[in-house]
Structure formats: structure tokens, C-alpha cells
Design an enzyme around this catalytic site. Structure first.
Site, PDB file in Angstrom:
ATOM      1  N   HIS A 133      46.731  40.380  33.639  1.00 28.01           N
ATOM      2  CA  HIS A 133      45.669  40.265  33.619  1.00 28.01           C
ATOM      3  C   HIS A 133      44.226  40.721  33.174  1.00 28.01           C
ATOM      4  O   HIS A 133      43.547  40.768  32.671  1.00 28.01           O
ATOM      5  CB  HIS A 133      45.099  42.310  33.663  1.00 28.01           C
ATOM      6  N   HIS A 207      42.856  48.527  38.330  1.00 29.60           N
ATOM      7  CA  HIS A 207      43.673  49.417  38.346  1.00 29.60           C
ATOM      8  C   HIS A 207      44.004  50.776  37.613  1.00 29.60           C
ATOM      9  O   HIS A 207      44.568  51.852  37.047  1.00 29.60           O
ATOM     10  CB  HIS A 207      44.003  48.059  37.044  1.00 29.60           C
ATOM     11  N   GLU A 345      47.622  48.355  42.937  1.00 34.83           N
ATOM     12  CA  GLU A 345      46.141  47.246  43.632  1.00 34.83           C
ATOM     13  C   GLU A 345      46.141  46.145  44.496  1.00 34.83           C
ATOM     14  O   GLU A 345      46.862  45.271  44.714  1.00 34.83           O
ATOM     15  CB  GLU A 345      46.896  46.707  41.625  1.00 34.83           C
TER      16      GLU A 345
HETATM   17  C1  BGC Z   1      51.729  45.718  36.169  1.00 35.28           C
HETATM   18  C2  BGC Z   1      52.549  46.312  35.167  1.00 35.28           C
HETATM   19  C3  BGC Z   1      52.088  46.543  33.800  1.00 35.28           C
HETATM   20  C4  BGC Z   1      51.035  47.037  34.198  1.00 35.28           C
HETATM   21  C5  BGC Z   1      49.646  47.314  32.888  1.00 35.28           C
HETATM   22  C6  BGC Z   1      50.482  46.223  36.436  1.00 35.28           C
HETATM   23  O1  BGC Z   1      50.000  45.838  37.309  1.00 35.28           O
HETATM   24  O2  BGC Z   1      52.521  44.877  37.672  1.00 35.28           O
HETATM   25  O3  BGC Z   1      53.929  45.124  35.257  1.00 35.28           O
HETATM   26  O4  BGC Z   1      52.721  46.857  33.093  1.00 35.28           O
HETATM   27  O5  BGC Z   1      49.793  46.903  35.335  1.00 35.28           O
HETATM   28  O6  BGC Z   1      49.380  48.116  33.563  1.00 35.28           O
END
Ligand code: BGC
Length: 380
Positions: A133, A207, A345
Site C-alpha cells: 500500500h 480501502h 478494493e
Molecule cells: C491486504 C491485506 C492487508 C490489508 C491491510 C489488504 O488490502 O490485501 O493483506 O493485511 O490490506 O490492512
């Protein structure tokens, strides 16, 4: 006397709708208030977008975070369907990306590196050996420039952030703009765009952690989900795609027919074990690449709330809050335990810069990145 009272009552009845209408017309579709102070002493604001149906979406320019979405159930009862925090401090400390705008590259980049035209770029590692991210300080920790771009009674907020050349290891000064619009059809429409002055990679998403029964009311295992995908991108133990596109046929990943999230989540399946549940990118069925198509539909049987996700993106990550473990106390002090929310997402595939067979995430100075995602709420 009797006549005049009746007359007055009649006149009031005729006049009321006009007053209501003009009040609705003058009511501000977007309200702004101070949300708190960022670690570097700047003020973050909270923008509250309301539509004529009473739906309400709150967004802060800190991290472009959607902090709440209040929508009615089938009997008209409102609930906030997003996990998150009551205060800015909660979001400053956040490590799980509640409601956040994620960038410059959402999801994972394997071994925190990739190359463009033979030049290798090394990124910040914040997830084992990988980048997750956007790195240590992603777009979710930036203070974005805000502008009210409401149109025709529909509230809209534009947020802009300039990510510097070299930030978290990514090349090029990238100007990213996200416009959130709340339509009168109970849709939160998100338009992402970006330009760069050097070749780079971009993948932006939101998210939000949804619980359609209302945040803090329990798990999401009974929520019935449909995903318009016939393949996933399977992952290794670091949750990095292997590069394969795997058919969902006969697996717990087949959501082409509506199925409760919890029905197969604990099945004896290697991919589910690696993700501790669903944490996978689904390859969307697209009859037109980049066309705005229905990607997923979630229905919560008790409340009747329905969420549809429409997107121009080729993929969608279903994450079922597997890593929530009760240690985070969110809105109203509620401890968020495992699988008390799901994320959908919209995205290009994870680790695309290292997989030439995946749709490209390269952005050149001559191009403009533009994607659209719609979260549409209704009841059944
Ligand atoms: C990921 C997860 C991760 C989470 C974090 C998701 O988009 O795929 O693996 O733990 O985000 O908050």
C-alpha cells in the site's frame, strides 16, 4: 370562523412542500469542520457530504480517508457501515488502512523493487520483504489539498496530493487527484486521476472496511457476495502473485453465484490458508477493457442493505479482515475482531510491475491515469 381555520389549514398544506423544497435547495450539500491537528502541526478537516435521501458520507483530507458512510436499512433505519475511528488521532496511528485512499501503488510489490527501461527502483519495505500500500508513509498518511466541486446539488469533494520524485522510492513527481461525489442515487462515485513528469507506476484504490449490518455489530460471514470474476491471481506465502491466472471453477473463490462469505472461508484450500481467509485479487470479467462494469454485489440478509461495486479497473481485492484480532479499538471504543468487515478494493493486479503478463500499471509523462469506482447502496 370555521371557514377561515379550514382555509388556513389548506393554505399551510399547500405551502409546506414549497418551504421543504426551498429548504432542501438552500441546505448545504457539503459541510466542513476541523477534524484535528496532524503530526506536523497542520489542520485536517472533515467534509460531510449529504444527499436528498439522507445518505451521509464523511471524508477527511488526511489520507483521503472515508471515515463513515451512513445508509438506511430496508426499514429506513440508518447505520454507519464503515469500520474506523472517531478521531483524527485514531487514523494517524492506524496501520490497517481503514477507509484510506491508498497509493502510490496499492497492494503489494514483491521484494520492494521493480524496473522501468532497465533502471531498477528500490522501494520502502513495510510488509516483510515487500512493499504494501505505497510503503511506510503512503498516500493514506498525507494531508491532501481539498476543494468543493459540488455540482447540481450533488456534493463532491476534490482532493489533490503531489507525491515527490523518490518518495518511498517511486520515480517521478506524481500529481494525484481524487474526486468523491455522493449522487442522488445513493452512490459514492470515486474518480482517480494522476499525471507524472517521469515514467512511474500507479495503482490507486480506496480501502473501506464494510459491515453492511452496521460497524461493530459482529462478523460479516452471513453477507452474501457475488463477484464477477472467473479467475484469481493466486499468491505465494508473502501474498505476492505467482503470475498465474487460476480459474475459480470448483474452488471456494467461485462467487459467480451469490454465496455467503463464511460458507467456504475455512475450507481446506491452500490459497485460503495462505491468506488466513480471502485476501486475493479477482480477475474481473470485462467485455470492454477499462469499461465501467459491475464487479461485485454484497447483500446483508438481516438489514437488507445491498452494496454494488462498479469499476473501470481489471481487478478487485476481496479482503475479509483476516488480520483484525480485536486489538484495535475503533468507533465508540469497539474492539474490531477477525472478519468483522470486508474490503472490496478495486485495482490493477498486485505486483504488476514485475509481471509483464498482467495489465500494465506504467504511467508516462504523456499519459493521464484515470479510473472510476462506484460504491452504490440500496436495500432489498
Ligand atoms: C491486504 C491485506 C492487508 C490489508 C491491510 C489488504 O488490502 O490485501 O493483506 O493485511 O490490506 O490492512
Amino acid at each position: 370562523m370555521k371557514f377561515s381555520i379550514r382555509c388556513l389549514a389548506l393554505l399551510t398544506l399547500l405551502w409546506l412542500p414549497t418551504v421543504q423544497r426551498s429548504l432542501a435547495e438552500t441546505a448545504k450539500p457539503m459541510e466542513k469542520k476541523a477534524f484535528g491537528t496532524t503530526p506536523d502541526g497542520k489542520t485536517a478537516d472533515l467534509y460531510i457530504l449529504k444527499n436528498k435521501n439522507g445518505m451521509e458520507v464523511s471524508i477527511t483530507n488526511y489520507g483521503g480517508i472515508v471515515t463513515s458512510i451512513k445508509v438506511p436499512d430496508r426499514s429506513g433505519k440508518m447505520a454507519d457501515v464503515l469500520l474506523g475511528h472517531d478521531t483524527l488521532e485514531g487514523y494517524i496511528a492506524d496501520k490497517v488502512y481503514f477507509g484510506a485512499t491508498v497509493g502510490r501503488y496499492c497492494n503489494r510489490i514483491g521484494h520492494a523493487e521493480f524496473s522501468i527501461d532497465g533502471t531498477k527502483y528500490t522501494l520502502a519495505k513495510n510488509n516483510g520483504d515487500n512493499t504494501l500500500h505505497g510503503g511506510i508513509k503512503g498516500f493514506n498518511k498525507a494531508l491532501w489539498e481539498a476543494k468543493d466541486v459540488s455540482k447540481g446539488g450533488e456534493p463532491a469533494l476534490e482532493l489533490t496530493y503531489v507525491s515527490k520524485d523518490g518518495e518511498e522510492g517511486f520515480p517521478g513527481n506524481l500529481t494525484a487527484t481524487v474526486v468523491y461525489m455522493l449522487t442522488s442515487r445513493n452512490e459514492l462515485k470515486i474518480d482517480y486521476s494522476a499525471t507524472t513528469d517521469k515514467k512511474t507506476v500507479v495503482n490507486l484504490t480506496n480501502h473501506s472496511y464494510f459491515n453492511l449490518a452496521g460497524q461493530g455489530t459482529g462478523d460479516i460471514l452471513k453477507t452474501v457476495l457475488r463477484i464477477e470474476a472467473d479467475k484469481i491471481t493466486p499468491v505465494d506465502s508473502g501474498l505476492i502473485p505467482t503470475g498465474e491466472l487460476k480459474s475459480v471453477q470448483g474452488t471456494p473463490f467461485d462467487f459467480r453465484k451469490p454465496t455467503a462469505i463464511g460458507e467456504r472461508i475455512n475450507a481446506d484450500d491452500e490459497q485460503l490458508k495462505l491468506g488466513k481467509g480471502y485476501d486475493h485479487n479477482f480477475v474481473l470479467i470485462k467485455n470492454r477493457p477499462n469499461g465501467l462494469t459491475l464487479a461485485a454485489r454484497a447483500e446483508e440478509p438481516a438489514s437488507g442493505r445491498v452494496l454494488e461495486v462498479w469499476t473501470t479497473e481489471p481487478g478487485i481485492q476481496l479482503y475479509t479482515g483476516n488480520f483484525l484480532d480485536g486489538s484495535i479499538h475503533g468507533k465508540g471504543g469497539i474492539a474490531y475482531s477477525q472478519r468483522t468487515a470486508f474490503c472490496l478494493e478495486t485495482q490493477h493486479f498486485p505486483d504488476s510491475p514485475n509481471h509483464p503478463n498482467f495489465p500494465s500499471t506504467l504511467l508516462t509523462p504523456r499519459q493521464r491515469y484515470h479510473t472510476t469506482t462506484i460504491y452504490k447502496f440500496s436495500t432489498k
